[in-house]
Design an enzyme around this catalytic site. Structure first.
Site, mmCIF file in Angstrom:
data_model
loop_
_atom_site.group_PDB
_atom_site.id
_atom_site.type_symbol
_atom_site.label_atom_id
_atom_site.label_comp_id
_atom_site.label_asym_id
_atom_site.label_seq_id
_atom_site.Cartn_x
_atom_site.Cartn_y
_atom_site.Cartn_z
ATOM 1 N N ASP A 35 0.873 -1.183 0.000
ATOM 2 C CA ASP A 35 0.000 0.000 0.000
ATOM 3 C C ASP A 35 0.901 1.221 0.000
ATOM 4 O O ASP A 35 2.066 1.144 0.388
ATOM 5 C CB ASP A 35 -0.905 0.001 1.254
ATOM 6 C CG ASP A 35 -2.157 0.848 1.062
ATOM 7 O OD1 ASP A 35 -3.246 0.271 0.922
ATOM 8 O OD2 ASP A 35 -2.046 2.105 1.048
ATOM 9 N N ASN A 88 -5.405 -3.930 -6.833
ATOM 10 C CA ASN A 88 -6.618 -3.397 -6.222
ATOM 11 C C ASN A 88 -6.519 -1.931 -5.810
ATOM 12 O O ASN A 88 -7.541 -1.273 -5.601
ATOM 13 C CB ASN A 88 -6.912 -4.274 -4.987
ATOM 14 C CG ASN A 88 -7.920 -3.671 -4.056
ATOM 15 O OD1 ASN A 88 -9.105 -3.725 -4.325
ATOM 16 N ND2 ASN A 88 -7.464 -3.058 -2.964
ATOM 17 N N TYR A 154 -13.320 8.211 -13.102
ATOM 18 C CA TYR A 154 -13.376 6.904 -12.420
ATOM 19 C C TYR A 154 -13.960 5.847 -13.364
ATOM 20 O O TYR A 154 -13.411 4.757 -13.513
ATOM 21 C CB TYR A 154 -14.229 7.036 -11.149
ATOM 22 C CG TYR A 154 -14.239 5.794 -10.280
ATOM 23 C CD1 TYR A 154 -13.226 5.580 -9.348
ATOM 24 C CD2 TYR A 154 -15.261 4.854 -10.381
ATOM 25 C CE1 TYR A 154 -13.229 4.450 -8.539
ATOM 26 C CE2 TYR A 154 -15.269 3.723 -9.588
ATOM 27 C CZ TYR A 154 -14.253 3.525 -8.663
ATOM 28 O OH TYR A 154 -14.263 2.393 -7.868
ATOM 29 N N LYS A 158 -12.041 2.530 -14.841
ATOM 30 C CA LYS A 158 -12.517 1.172 -14.551
ATOM 31 C C LYS A 158 -12.940 0.438 -15.828
ATOM 32 O O LYS A 158 -12.748 -0.777 -15.932
ATOM 33 C CB LYS A 158 -13.651 1.221 -13.525
ATOM 34 C CG LYS A 158 -13.207 1.753 -12.150
ATOM 35 C CD LYS A 158 -12.103 0.919 -11.538
ATOM 36 C CE LYS A 158 -11.784 1.327 -10.093
ATOM 37 N NZ LYS A 158 -10.742 0.469 -9.508
ATOM 38 N N THR A 189 -16.320 0.646 2.816
ATOM 39 C CA THR A 189 -14.867 0.861 3.004
ATOM 40 C C THR A 189 -14.626 2.350 3.250
ATOM 41 O O THR A 189 -15.564 3.162 3.221
ATOM 42 C CB THR A 189 -14.080 0.476 1.728
ATOM 43 O OG1 THR A 189 -14.438 1.406 0.686
ATOM 44 C CG2 THR A 189 -14.358 -0.943 1.271
HETATM 45 N N1 LIG Z 1 -15.834 0.618 -1.969
HETATM 46 C C1 LIG Z 1 -16.558 0.488 -3.053
HETATM 47 O O1 LIG Z 1 -17.793 0.664 -3.049
HETATM 48 C C2 LIG Z 1 -15.902 0.075 -4.351
HETATM 49 C C3 LIG Z 1 -16.732 -0.307 -5.424
HETATM 50 C C4 LIG Z 1 -16.152 -0.685 -6.624
HETATM 51 C C5 LIG Z 1 -14.757 -0.718 -6.743
HETATM 52 N N2 LIG Z 1 -13.986 -0.338 -5.698
HETATM 53 C C6 LIG Z 1 -12.538 -0.396 -5.904
HETATM 54 O O2 LIG Z 1 -11.969 -1.205 -4.909
HETATM 55 C C7 LIG Z 1 -10.597 -0.834 -4.732
HETATM 56 C C8 LIG Z 1 -10.323 -0.692 -3.259
HETATM 57 O O3 LIG Z 1 -11.063 0.395 -2.754
HETATM 58 P P1 LIG Z 1 -11.695 0.420 -1.295
HETATM 59 O O4 LIG Z 1 -13.135 0.642 -1.453
HETATM 60 O O5 LIG Z 1 -11.216 -0.726 -0.503
HETATM 61 O O6 LIG Z 1 -11.089 1.808 -0.785
HETATM 62 P P2 LIG Z 1 -10.076 2.154 0.388
HETATM 63 O O7 LIG Z 1 -9.862 3.614 0.286
HETATM 64 O O8 LIG Z 1 -10.534 1.571 1.666
HETATM 65 O O9 LIG Z 1 -8.739 1.368 -0.034
HETATM 66 C C9 LIG Z 1 -7.937 1.786 -1.085
HETATM 67 C C10 LIG Z 1 -6.479 1.532 -0.692
HETATM 68 O O10 LIG Z 1 -5.651 1.857 -1.816
HETATM 69 C C11 LIG Z 1 -4.516 2.552 -1.324
HETATM 70 N N3 LIG Z 1 -3.934 3.371 -2.379
HETATM 71 C C12 LIG Z 1 -4.414 4.531 -2.896
HETATM 72 N N4 LIG Z 1 -3.588 4.996 -3.832
HETATM 73 C C13 LIG Z 1 -2.564 4.118 -3.920
HETATM 74 C C14 LIG Z 1 -1.384 4.044 -4.700
HETATM 75 N N5 LIG Z 1 -1.088 4.999 -5.602
HETATM 76 N N6 LIG Z 1 -0.554 2.995 -4.541
HETATM 77 C C15 LIG Z 1 -0.834 2.034 -3.623
HETATM 78 N N7 LIG Z 1 -1.915 2.052 -2.843
HETATM 79 C C16 LIG Z 1 -2.766 3.085 -2.990
HETATM 80 C C17 LIG Z 1 -5.053 3.383 -0.182
HETATM 81 O O11 LIG Z 1 -3.998 3.801 0.692
HETATM 82 C C18 LIG Z 1 -6.023 2.422 0.465
HETATM 83 O O12 LIG Z 1 -5.406 1.629 1.474
HETATM 84 C C19 LIG Z 1 -10.398 0.422 -5.550
HETATM 85 O O13 LIG Z 1 -9.781 0.095 -6.786
HETATM 86 C C20 LIG Z 1 -11.811 0.916 -5.791
HETATM 87 O O14 LIG Z 1 -11.910 1.702 -6.959
HETATM 88 C C21 LIG Z 1 -14.514 0.043 -4.516
#
Ligand SMILES: NC(=O)c1ccc[n+]([C@@H]2O[C@H](COP(=O)([O-])OP(=O)(O)OC[C@H]3O[C@@H](n4cnc5c(N)ncnc54)[C@H](O)[C@@H]3O)[C@@H](O)[C@H]2O)c1
Length: 301
Positions: A35, A88, A154, A158, A189
């Site tokens: 991360d 991710n 976004y 995606k 999250t």
């Molecule tokens: N939460 C939702 O509803 C949802 C829905 C669809 C997709 N997603 C996708 O799921 C993935 C995870 O998101 P989440 O919801 O767990 O959010 P989150 O913010 O809890 O986790 C995202 C993590 O990515 C890390 N991060 C950000 N930029 C980074 C970088 N440049 N290099 C390395 N790490 C980095 C952050 O520090 C964080 O720990 C993302 O790709 C997001 O687009 C989330």
């Protein structure tokens, strides 16, 4: 399911990534936890070690080529190989309609959500080819399958993740490397907490038919399955894990608008709705009413 496999997760300090790192460890894998946030990544590692599994923390900005190359090299130096990768790491873009959106925000969103996946896959596949194969799951989103009003960058990133996934899947299908994308719907999250603070109405307005958000572990379990031999014939797919969200949109939303019905489903009239109006309309006319309304698809006048 993944006994003694080596798994790498980016964005593993929080949310879906942390849940996947924990789930990989429960499935028997040794986990490289990465991360950009070192403290949160270390906390994930501590939880895995406390449960008696193996993990190491490798901080990296997944959008930088040099950092990604080091990440793969350190993973292999620590565990000897790489079998499974969950790409991710991601961020939300600022909420703004296309004409109001900002170039810096666009570039950052594409770098972290799309370029990072390409950088990671490039390095991971090169490594997997040396050791006879592997599996990759990229985190896309339902926003990679349908429009996301107010979040064009976004959605573009995606959709791009799905394109990269399908391309790599067919390129390496005969070299024992499977590549798939997972498309989570709303998941509880840090990301959804932040979106909710930015617009308190937003999440309730796009709640899926199941009427609740996913827990991160519900996404993680699917990622583990996709990486396991139970999914040995699965490649090039974008799998929605979304509580039914895209099932509704595909069945009921013709390309140019939505059918809007009254609460009892009697006074049905076709209405053209622009994308910016989609979010406010969805809860009232879909998550509550769609069950009572005949769902055959009709074209708009
Ligand atoms: N939460 C939702 O509803 C949802 C829905 C669809 C997709 N997603 C996708 O799921 C993935 C995870 O998101 P989440 O919801 O767990 O959010 P989150 O913010 O809890 O986790 C995202 C993590 O990515 C890390 N991060 C950000 N930029 C980074 C970088 N440049 N290099 C390395 N790490 C980095 C952050 O520090 C964080 O720990 C993302 O790709 C997001 O687009 C989330």
């Amino acid at each position: 399911m993944l006994r003694d496999k080596v798994a790498l997760v980016t964005g593993a300090g929080s949310g879906i990534g942390r849940a996947t790192a924990l789930a990989f460890a429960r499935a028997g894998a040794h986990v490289a936890v990465s991360d950009i946030d070192v403290g949160n990544a270390s906390a994930t590692v501590d939880r895995i070690l406390a449960a008696g599994s193996e993990a190491c923390c490798i901080p990296a900005d997944a959008s930088h080529a040099h950092a990604v190359a080091e990440l793969i090299a350190k993973t292999v130096a620590r565990f000897g190989r790489l079998d499974c990768a969950h790409n991710n790491a991601g961020i939300e873009s600022a909420l703004a309609a296309t004409a109001d959106s900002d170039e810096l925000d666009f570039d950052r969103t594409i770098a972290v959500n799309l370029k990072s996946v390409w950088l990671c896959m490039r390095a991971e596949i090169a490594q997997m080819l040396k050791s006879g194969g592997g599996t990759i799951v990229n985190t896309a989103s339902v926003g990679g399958l349908v429009a996301v009003p107010q979040s064009g960058a976004y959605a573009a990133a995606k959709h791009g993740v799905i394109g990269l996934t399908r391309t790599a899947a067919i390129e390496y299908a005969q070299q024992n490397i499977r590549v798939n994308a997972i498309c989570p719907g709303l998941t509880r999250t840090g990301m959804t907490d932040r979106l909710s603070r930015a617009d308190p109405e937003l999440l309730s307005a796009i709640m899926p038919p199941m009427g609740r958000m996913a827990q991160p572990d519900e996404i993680a379990q699917t990622v583990v399955f996709m990486c396991s031999d139970a999914a040995a014939y699965l490649t090039g797919q974008a799998l929605a894990v979304d509580g039914g969200a895209t099932a509704i949109w595909r069945a009921c939303a013709p390309p140019f608008g939505l059918l809007r019905c009254d609460r009892q489903g009697r006074d049905e009239k076709p209405v053209r709705l622009c994308a910016a109006r989609l979010v406010p309309v969805l809860p009232k006319h879909f998550t509550r009413d769609f069950r009572r309304v005949p769902t055959t698809r009709r074209s708009l006048q």
